[in-house]
Design an enzyme around this catalytic site. Structure first.
Site, mmCIF file in Angstrom:
data_model
loop_
_atom_site.group_PDB
_atom_site.id
_atom_site.type_symbol
_atom_site.label_atom_id
_atom_site.label_comp_id
_atom_site.label_asym_id
_atom_site.label_seq_id
_atom_site.Cartn_x
_atom_site.Cartn_y
_atom_site.Cartn_z
ATOM 1 N N ARG A 164 88.148 -28.570 11.086
ATOM 2 C CA ARG A 164 86.828 -29.147 10.769
ATOM 3 C C ARG A 164 86.562 -30.269 11.765
ATOM 4 O O ARG A 164 87.483 -30.862 12.318
ATOM 5 C CB ARG A 164 86.807 -29.672 9.338
ATOM 6 C CG ARG A 164 87.046 -28.572 8.296
ATOM 7 C CD ARG A 164 86.738 -29.080 6.895
ATOM 8 N NE ARG A 164 87.125 -28.121 5.871
ATOM 9 C CZ ARG A 164 86.372 -27.122 5.445
ATOM 10 N NH1 ARG A 164 85.179 -26.932 5.959
ATOM 11 N NH2 ARG A 164 86.800 -26.305 4.508
ATOM 12 N N GLY A 189 81.556 -20.828 8.525
ATOM 13 C CA GLY A 189 80.561 -21.020 7.468
ATOM 14 C C GLY A 189 79.271 -21.666 7.958
ATOM 15 O O GLY A 189 78.957 -21.625 9.152
ATOM 16 N N ASP A 190 78.557 -22.287 7.039
ATOM 17 C CA ASP A 190 77.244 -22.847 7.380
ATOM 18 C C ASP A 190 77.349 -23.907 8.477
ATOM 19 O O ASP A 190 76.556 -23.920 9.425
ATOM 20 C CB ASP A 190 76.549 -23.399 6.132
ATOM 21 C CG ASP A 190 77.402 -24.407 5.370
ATOM 22 O OD1 ASP A 190 78.630 -24.424 5.570
ATOM 23 O OD2 ASP A 190 76.840 -25.179 4.578
ATOM 24 N N GLY A 191 78.347 -24.774 8.372
ATOM 25 C CA GLY A 191 78.534 -25.800 9.403
ATOM 26 C C GLY A 191 78.805 -25.154 10.758
ATOM 27 O O GLY A 191 78.224 -25.541 11.781
ATOM 28 N N THR A 218 82.521 -17.479 4.519
ATOM 29 C CA THR A 218 82.516 -18.502 3.486
ATOM 30 C C THR A 218 83.096 -17.944 2.201
ATOM 31 O O THR A 218 82.577 -16.993 1.637
ATOM 32 C CB THR A 218 81.090 -19.030 3.180
ATOM 33 O OG1 THR A 218 81.069 -19.527 1.844
ATOM 34 C CG2 THR A 218 80.039 -17.950 3.279
ATOM 35 N N ASP A 220 83.021 -19.424 -0.490
ATOM 36 C CA ASP A 220 82.130 -19.822 -1.583
ATOM 37 C C ASP A 220 80.931 -18.877 -1.727
ATOM 38 O O ASP A 220 80.175 -18.996 -2.689
ATOM 39 C CB ASP A 220 81.607 -21.248 -1.356
ATOM 40 C CG ASP A 220 82.709 -22.291 -1.460
ATOM 41 O OD1 ASP A 220 83.828 -21.925 -1.846
ATOM 42 O OD2 ASP A 220 82.441 -23.466 -1.147
ATOM 43 N N GLU A 319 85.242 -25.915 -8.550
ATOM 44 C CA GLU A 319 85.648 -27.262 -8.128
ATOM 45 C C GLU A 319 84.476 -28.245 -8.006
ATOM 46 O O GLU A 319 84.648 -29.447 -8.162
ATOM 47 C CB GLU A 319 86.390 -27.197 -6.794
ATOM 48 C CG GLU A 319 85.513 -26.624 -5.694
ATOM 49 C CD GLU A 319 86.167 -26.520 -4.342
ATOM 50 O OE1 GLU A 319 87.213 -27.123 -4.120
ATOM 51 O OE2 GLU A 319 85.597 -25.806 -3.505
ATOM 52 N N TYR A 380 93.741 -22.823 -3.300
ATOM 53 C CA TYR A 380 94.131 -22.424 -1.943
ATOM 54 C C TYR A 380 94.814 -21.055 -1.941
ATOM 55 O O TYR A 380 94.798 -20.362 -0.927
ATOM 56 C CB TYR A 380 95.023 -23.492 -1.306
ATOM 57 C CG TYR A 380 94.216 -24.721 -0.953
ATOM 58 C CD1 TYR A 380 93.406 -24.743 0.170
ATOM 59 C CD2 TYR A 380 94.214 -25.848 -1.772
ATOM 60 C CE1 TYR A 380 92.624 -25.840 0.492
ATOM 61 C CE2 TYR A 380 93.443 -26.958 -1.465
ATOM 62 C CZ TYR A 380 92.643 -26.948 -0.337
ATOM 63 O OH TYR A 380 91.866 -28.033 -0.035
HETATM 64 N N1 ATP Z 1 75.197 -29.684 11.975
HETATM 65 C C1 ATP Z 1 76.213 -29.324 12.755
HETATM 66 N N2 ATP Z 1 76.057 -29.226 14.102
HETATM 67 C C2 ATP Z 1 77.088 -28.871 14.891
HETATM 68 N N3 ATP Z 1 78.326 -28.560 14.430
HETATM 69 C C3 ATP Z 1 78.542 -28.639 13.128
HETATM 70 C C4 ATP Z 1 77.513 -29.018 12.216
HETATM 71 N N4 ATP Z 1 78.036 -28.995 10.962
HETATM 72 C C5 ATP Z 1 79.327 -28.643 11.086
HETATM 73 N N5 ATP Z 1 79.637 -28.418 12.375
HETATM 74 C C6 ATP Z 1 80.936 -28.020 12.919
HETATM 75 O O1 ATP Z 1 81.285 -26.741 12.408
HETATM 76 C C7 ATP Z 1 82.667 -26.667 12.117
HETATM 77 C C8 ATP Z 1 82.880 -26.161 10.709
HETATM 78 O O2 ATP Z 1 82.077 -26.900 9.782
HETATM 79 P P1 ATP Z 1 82.554 -27.119 8.265
HETATM 80 O O3 ATP Z 1 83.853 -27.839 8.255
HETATM 81 O O4 ATP Z 1 81.421 -27.724 7.542
HETATM 82 O O5 ATP Z 1 82.907 -25.676 7.741
HETATM 83 P P2 ATP Z 1 81.994 -24.420 7.502
HETATM 84 O O6 ATP Z 1 81.774 -23.708 8.783
HETATM 85 O O7 ATP Z 1 80.772 -24.822 6.761
HETATM 86 O O8 ATP Z 1 82.963 -23.523 6.649
HETATM 87 P P3 ATP Z 1 83.351 -23.692 5.100
HETATM 88 O O9 ATP Z 1 82.583 -24.857 4.565
HETATM 89 O O10 ATP Z 1 82.975 -22.405 4.484
HETATM 90 O O11 ATP Z 1 84.803 -23.908 5.100
HETATM 91 C C9 ATP Z 1 83.237 -28.045 12.344
HETATM 92 O O12 ATP Z 1 83.973 -28.034 13.541
HETATM 93 C C10 ATP Z 1 82.029 -28.951 12.425
HETATM 94 O O13 ATP Z 1 82.209 -30.015 13.329
HETATM 95 O O1 F6P Z 2 89.900 -26.555 3.581
HETATM 96 P P1 F6P Z 2 89.599 -27.859 2.967
HETATM 97 O O2 F6P Z 2 89.189 -28.844 4.007
HETATM 98 O O3 F6P Z 2 90.627 -28.341 2.041
HETATM 99 O O4 F6P Z 2 88.279 -27.656 2.127
HETATM 100 C C1 F6P Z 2 88.196 -26.945 0.964
HETATM 101 C C2 F6P Z 2 86.780 -26.460 0.828
HETATM 102 O O5 F6P Z 2 86.571 -25.375 1.661
HETATM 103 C C3 F6P Z 2 85.982 -24.311 0.946
HETATM 104 O O6 F6P Z 2 86.994 -23.381 0.696
HETATM 105 C C4 F6P Z 2 84.899 -23.657 1.749
HETATM 106 O O7 F6P Z 2 83.872 -24.533 2.007
HETATM 107 C C5 F6P Z 2 85.480 -24.944 -0.335
HETATM 108 O O8 F6P Z 2 85.463 -24.074 -1.418
HETATM 109 C C6 F6P Z 2 86.441 -26.064 -0.536
HETATM 110 O O9 F6P Z 2 85.851 -27.137 -1.210
HETATM 111 MG MG MG Z 3 80.388 -25.180 4.696
#
Ligand code: ATP
Ligand code: F6P
Ligand code: MG
Length: 555
Positions: A164, A189-191, A218, A220, A319, A380
């Protein structure tokens, strides 16, 4: 995220149809040559008639429509191999990166991108970026080929590792340029998809001959538009094992409660589907439905009733459920975030266990035997396993759709099934809203009718009363005058009166009166919650919001 669909990418078709199209490499490099798709000469595919997708093939966003309102229907570009491609296979330098949390099937997607590029298109230069976005500029790449990835689908996790945070657009695109990469496959995922869009925009700005393809991941199931995310079915299946264990434990004790916490930060899909699949669950708590403990219609009342009826019960909690209630009961607390900026959740499972135990130990006179509560947290475990058979097939289709799109020059897309047909969706479309369980939909009604659990509709009233009582107590203990806004609360009409049982400091029941005030505003420390429902503030429609536009209907 305030990113809009690209101008010129909203295409009007016949009969008022609207195609929300994805970018194409020729948008900024119009003179690129094209090549015949090698699949035409591939023994496996050449024999399949209509294997290639027609240029005007689109997929409808909604399949259930009002016959009188079909004009303005939205479509996405259908995924699949094109007659012509924009990359000579020997010139392709592809890379794959995985970001965000784990999810069953990540390795299968990696495997199928590698094998698909290799065997279908003859691509020979494929790299793995190690450790998520920061791996672009912090680490060396690894070479990927069918031999390296042959068995990886049998393992959980991601062979490329993930992380992340660390998204630095210009450093990432510098690395793409320096390494001569021209196809970027980004799984997350979305990020992650937001990050993929930022990379795409930067490539366009620098006029690079680079396509960025997003594969949604994702656990979720919170990515909008697509039918379902890969790994979700596997997670729901694995959650059954925890629920079964909770049921066995609960059923083997008098007044036994089995409590299982499942993932679901803002969306309670895993909890909802695990509950629907199991049929052993008595109560399912999700982030979309804020709950309360005491009083009529509250959790304690329901638990009491179920234990008296059956002698045991199973509770499944996502959660992200009850976050506001926990925050409020804790008073002040730090609002921590992970490296990507996602808020770290308070542990609802532990909190609920402790509250149930102490409430029934201290305050419940009708229980002859004490409560036996077993708390199981398999969060997990359900996401660290390999994907099941159907998710494996799904991952294969996602990977193949992504490579066909990239080879055909499409980019800035997230690939996924919409109404069971794979298509290319503009990234801004999937990241501008987050998907939630639609509690106005029939699937949630099915769950409620199966469990007969409370609807917690009086949540706002109860929370407001809690705050008022707390403020009164604080004012009294400080021997101050009762603040004006508390003492001058408007009188409660008899029809709005409802008793609320709570426990005083000696453990005795106290009956209070509360007022139905549906306009109550909620503020809890620094955390922000959706005022109408107590739901954390997010960009998408939430249940309880009368303006919400729930457009996902389940069968
Ligand atoms: N708005 C954004 N612009 C650019 N990069 C982003 C943004 N939001 C998140 N990221 C990058 O995307 C990567 C993953 O983001 P995040 O940790 O939120 O997980 P995710 O892709 O949403 O997956 P999940 O939440 O399902 O585990 C990270 O390296 C983060 O820095
Ligand atoms: O992998 P981490 O940073 O412990 O985050 C757990 C989160 O990741 C997810 O699995 C996906 O966003 C969520 O359900 C949970 O809150
Ligand atoms: Mg996410």
């Amino acid at each position: 995220m305030s990113i809009d669909l690209e101008p010129g990418k909203i295409v009007k078709g016949a009969g008022g149809a609207i195609l929300e199209d994805v970018p194409h490499i020729t948008d900024w490099l119009p003179d690129l040559p094209t090549y015949a798709n090698p699949l035409k000469y591939h023994p496996a595919y050449a024999a399949v008639r209509q294997y290639f997708v027609e240029e005007n093939d689109v997929v409808a966003k909604d399949v259930v429509v009002n016959v009188n309102r079909t004009s303005g229907a939205i479509y996405f570009r259908r995924a699949g191999p094109r007659d012509k491609i924009y990359f000579k296979p020997e010139d392709v330098k592809a890379c794959i990166v995985t970001c965000g949390g784990l999810c069953p099937g990540l390795n299968t997607v990696i495997r199928e991108i590698v094998c698909g590029l290799w065997t279908q298109y003859g691509v020979r230069e494929i790299f793995g970026i190690i450790g998520g976005y920061r791996g672009f500029y912090c680490r060396n790449t690894i070479d990927l080929n069918p031999k390296v990835v042959n068995d990886i689908h049998k393992r959980g996790g991601t062979i490329l590792r993930t992380s992340r945070g660390g998204h630095e657009t210009s450093k990432i695109v510098d690395s793409i340029e320096d390494r001569g990469i021209n196809q970027v496959y980004i799984i997350g995922g979305d990020g992650t998809q937001k990050g993929a869009w930022a990379i795409h925009k930067e490539c366009v700005k620098r006029s690079l001959e680079v396509v960025v393809a997003g594969i949604p991941k994702t656990i979720d199931n919170d990515i909008d538009i697509i039918d379902k995310s890969f790994g979700f079915d596997t997670a729901v299946e694995e959650a059954q094992r925890a629920i079964n264990a909770a049921h066995v434990e609960a059923g083997s004790a008098q007044n036994g409660i089995g409590l299982v916490k499942l993932m679901g930060r803002y969306s309670g899909y895993i909890a909802m589907y695990a509950t629907l699949a199991s049929r052993d669950v008595d109560l399912c708590l999700i982030p979309e439905v804020p709950f309360y403990l005491e009083g009529p219609g509250g959790l304690y009342e329901f638990v009491d009733q179920r234990l008296h009826e059956s002698g045991h019960m199973v509770i499944v909690v996502a959660e992200g459920a009850g976050q506001e209630l926990i925050a409020e009961s804790m008073g002040s607390h730090e609002n921590l975030v992970d490296p990507s900026g996602n808020p770290l959740l308070l542990d609802v499972g532990l909190w609920l266990s402790q509250n149930l135990k102490s409430y029934f130990a201290k305050a419940h006179p009708t229980f002859k035997e004490p409560l036996t509560l077993k708390y199981i947290d398999p969060t997990y475990m359900v996401r660290a396993i390999p994907s099941n058979a159907s998710d494996n097939v799904y991952c294969t289709l996602l990977a193949h759709s992504a490579i066909h799109g990239a080879m055909a020059g499409y980019c800035g897309f997230t690939v996924g099934p919409v109404n069971n047909r794979h298509c290319y969706i503009p990234i801004p479309r999937v990241v501008s809203t987050q998907r939630h369980v639609n509690v106005a939909d029939r699937m949630w009604a099915r769950l409620l009718s199966g469990t007969n659990q409370p609807d917690f509709l009086r949540y706002k009233v109860v929370m407001e009363e809690r705050r008022r009582t707390k403020a009164l107590k604080q004012a009294e203990s400080k021997e101050e005058n009762v603040p004006e806004q508390i003492s001058k609360s408007p009188p409660v009409s008899p029809s709005q009166n409802c008793p609320l049982t709570d426990v005083d400091s000696n453990g005795s029941n106290v009956t209070k009166q509360m007022k139905d005030d549906s306009t109550a505003q909620i503020s809890t420390g620094d955390r922000q919650f959706f005022p109408a429902t107590g739901y954390p503030l997010v960009t998408s429609p939430v249940p309880g919001d009368p303006t919400a536009n729930f457009d996902q209907e389940t069968p």
